[in-house]
Design a protein around this motif. Structure first.
Motif, mmCIF file in Angstrom:
data_model
loop_
_atom_site.group_PDB
_atom_site.id
_atom_site.type_symbol
_atom_site.label_atom_id
_atom_site.label_comp_id
_atom_site.label_asym_id
_atom_site.label_seq_id
_atom_site.Cartn_x
_atom_site.Cartn_y
_atom_site.Cartn_z
ATOM 1 N N GLU A 127 -4.357 6.211 -3.943
ATOM 2 C CA GLU A 127 -3.996 5.184 -3.831
ATOM 3 C C GLU A 127 -3.414 4.352 -4.928
ATOM 4 O O GLU A 127 -2.831 3.466 -5.417
ATOM 5 N N ARG A 159 1.470 -0.474 -0.170
ATOM 6 C CA ARG A 159 0.021 0.368 0.150
ATOM 7 C C ARG A 159 0.692 1.038 -0.062
ATOM 8 O O ARG A 159 1.184 1.576 1.016
ATOM 9 N N ILE A 175 -13.968 7.734 0.505
ATOM 10 C CA ILE A 175 -13.726 7.576 -0.861
ATOM 11 C C ILE A 175 -13.218 8.151 -1.604
ATOM 12 O O ILE A 175 -14.279 8.847 -1.941
ATOM 13 N N GLY A 201 -8.639 7.598 -4.060
ATOM 14 C CA GLY A 201 -7.634 7.395 -2.610
ATOM 15 C C GLY A 201 -8.618 8.140 -1.502
ATOM 16 O O GLY A 201 -10.591 8.387 -1.954
ATOM 17 N N ARG A 202 -8.071 8.222 -0.197
ATOM 18 C CA ARG A 202 -9.027 8.271 0.808
ATOM 19 C C ARG A 202 -8.296 10.060 1.434
ATOM 20 O O ARG A 202 -7.199 10.744 1.653
ATOM 21 N N ARG A 249 1.228 4.052 2.667
ATOM 22 C CA ARG A 249 0.492 3.936 3.881
ATOM 23 C C ARG A 249 1.113 2.497 4.298
ATOM 24 O O ARG A 249 1.779 1.423 4.334
ATOM 25 N N PRO A 289 1.353 6.136 -6.250
ATOM 26 C CA PRO A 289 0.143 5.959 -4.913
ATOM 27 C C PRO A 289 0.821 5.744 -3.627
ATOM 28 O O PRO A 289 2.311 6.399 -4.146
#
Ligand code: 5AD
Ligand code: SF4
Length: 500
Positions: free
Chosen positions: A408, A153, A427, A420-421, A156, A440
């Protein structure tokens, strides 16, 4: 490895919660350090490991059908190795080896570090199950990420801070699969977070079954039962404050907390730590005191509501999400109505909801008055329809605001969109248009222009500047500067209540 050619490439199949996802990351790292190579292609894999979940019976059944399929995978090529780990493995132990003669090894949730040895033993023809529970801190002692292992990820990372649970809610199998509560020394957590930040990670999520019980062994109970020698545990809020000092960490999240373990300092942390994300996933399970008591949740509806108030006074824009169970034994229609009322009263931005599933060995499995499956199903549908309304209005209330998105990757919606967040863990999908898709792990400022029940739609504001060059691990601003200093809006989610 004595016979690395027996298991050169490995593939991990993961079910269940973030804890399992992170355990798979740890196993992958251990295997890389042992000289194996990750693959996503089952045909190229010499070793497949299934990381299992047993939280509800559906998850367990899925494993059994998956193992049927993997029997063919294993038979297709001599020398292939099949391992099973996770919560089902912890519970079943060598019963899995007996029931599935083509499974080579089984490892429990406390035995991740043994996986390379078990792989080696299988290559020599031994079939072993290791599911011994351990109160030792050794399980936190894992190597740094192997350079050949792609971060799963980008930007993250999960960081384990505690494992296990001592609460024994009557419906829950977790204390039996993950064992007793044990916290990891603070220095080791901080060192891992520092290494992650130095490697470009912008957001960490602290993981634990009751994550805010962190440090409790030595703080509330004097000497720890499981690990009397645990050095340097600190209260959870103090751990957050130490982590917040790490350069480069833009976001800190934690999951899942229990309502019982919010002290004043943790609530204040939400007001005082800018990098602590304005989102708390706070499982409530039911809105009815009768049910909460039979669930052995150790709080009442009123306690939960007061906690929500305190958190919101500390951080007015806090997004609260939750877990809910319907059809718990003895749940009446009036009890269920109280759960619906609680959804309205709190205005959950989202929730995960489940039909109660009896788990063998738990206290609730022995309770009388089961709810008819058709009734439980209909309650679930009513609840989810209500939640969808609240989620959509919460999303609509964001339209027009700007937000900082941690990218993301390509969006599930396809069509040249990336997603992405935002800091609230929503989202956000963004049309790439003529601009290159940001890598990302990058932070990008967008404006929210539309809302769906599942996500927000963002747009990169058009401004006088040409698109910025984006480097992974750097906060990137493309086009016009946002009008909010911190990249988020001070927004009261409660104002998003439908019709309010
Ligand atoms: N039946 C249904 N849902 C369950 N959960 C845990 N155990 C059960 C069960 N036996 C749900 C709870 C928990 C989430 C992770 O899974 O809502 O918070
Ligand atoms: Fe399960 Fe309750 Fe522990 Fe959560 S707090 S892991 S629901 S026993």
């Amino acid at each position: 490895m004595s016979q690395p050619s027996q298991a050169r490439r490995f593939l991990l199949r993961t079910h269940g919660c973030q804890m399992n996802v992170h355990d798979s990351e740890k196993v992958a790292n251990l295997l890389c350090h042992a000289g194996l190579v990750a693959t996503q292609d089952p045909e190229r894999a010499d070793l497949t490991i299934v990381n299992t979940c047993s939280i509800r019976d559906k998850a367990e059944h899925r494993l059994y059908s998956e193992l049927g399929m993997l029997r063919n995978w294993k038979a297709a090529q001599p020398g292939r190795v099949l391992g099973v780990g996770g919560c089902v493995a912890q519970q079943e132990g060598d019963a899995l080896l007996r029931r599935f003669p083509y499974v080579d090894f089984v490892f429990g949730t406390h035995n991740l570090r043994l996986v390379p040895t078990l792989v080696e033993a299988s290559a020599r023809g031994n079939r072993i199950a290791r599911v011994d529970e351990s109160g030792s801190l050794d399980r936190f002692d894992l190597p740094e990420r192997h350079p050949d292992l792609e971060p799963s990820r980008p930007g993250r990372a999960y960081v384990t801070v505690m494992e296990g649970c001592d609460l024994f809610c009557s419906f829950c199998i977790v204390p039996r699969t993950r064992g007793r509560e044990i916290s990891r020394p603070a220095d080791s957590i901080v060192a891992e977070a520092e290494a992650l930040a130095a490697a470009g990670v912008r957001e960490i999520t602290l993981l634990g079954q009751t994550v805010n019980a962190y440090g409790r062994q030595s703080i509330d109970r004097g000497r720890a039962r499981n690990a009397p020698h645990v050095p340097a545990l600190v209260p959870f809020a103090r751990l957050l404050r130490r982590l917040a000092e790490i350069q480069g960490l833009a976001r800190i999240r934690y999951t899942s907390p229990h309502p019982l373990f919010f002290d004043e300092d943790l609530i204040r942390a939400h007001a005082e730590i800018p990098s602590l994300c304005p989102h708390v996933h706070l499982p409530v399970q039911s809105g009815a005191d009768r049910v909460l008591e039979r669930m052995r949740r150790r709080y009442r509806r009123g306690d939960y509501l007061r906690l929500v108030e305190r958190l919101r006074s500390a951080r007015p824009d806090l997004a609260i999400t939750t877990d809910l169970i319907v059809g718990f034994p003895g749940e009446t229609d009036a009890d269920f109505q109280q759960t619906l009322d609680l959804i309205r009263e709190v205005g959950f931005v989202d929730s995960f909801s489940f039909k109660y599933s009896p788990r063998p060995g738990t206290a609730a499995a022995r309770l009388p008055q089961p709810v008819e499956p058709a009734e439980a199903q209909s309650r679930l549908e009513v609840l989810q329809a209500l939640q969808r309304e609240f989620t959509l209005s919460a999303h609509r209330a964001r339209v027009g605001q700007s937000a900082e998105i941690l990218v993301e990757g390509p969006s599930r919606r396809g069509g040249n969109q990336w997603s992405g967040r935002d800091p609230y863990h929503r989202i956000v999908n963004v049309a790439a248009g003529p601009r290159p898709t940001p890598p990302p792990g990058t932070l990008v400022q967008v404006r929210i222009v539309d809302a769906t029940p599942h996500s927000l739609i963002g747009e990169i504001p058009v401004g006088p500047d040409p698109p910025a060059v984006m480097a992974s691990g750097e906060s990137v601003r493309i086009g016009a500067a946002p009008d909010e200093p911190h990249g988020y809006d001070r927004h009261h989610w409660r104002n998003a209540i439908p019709g309010a």
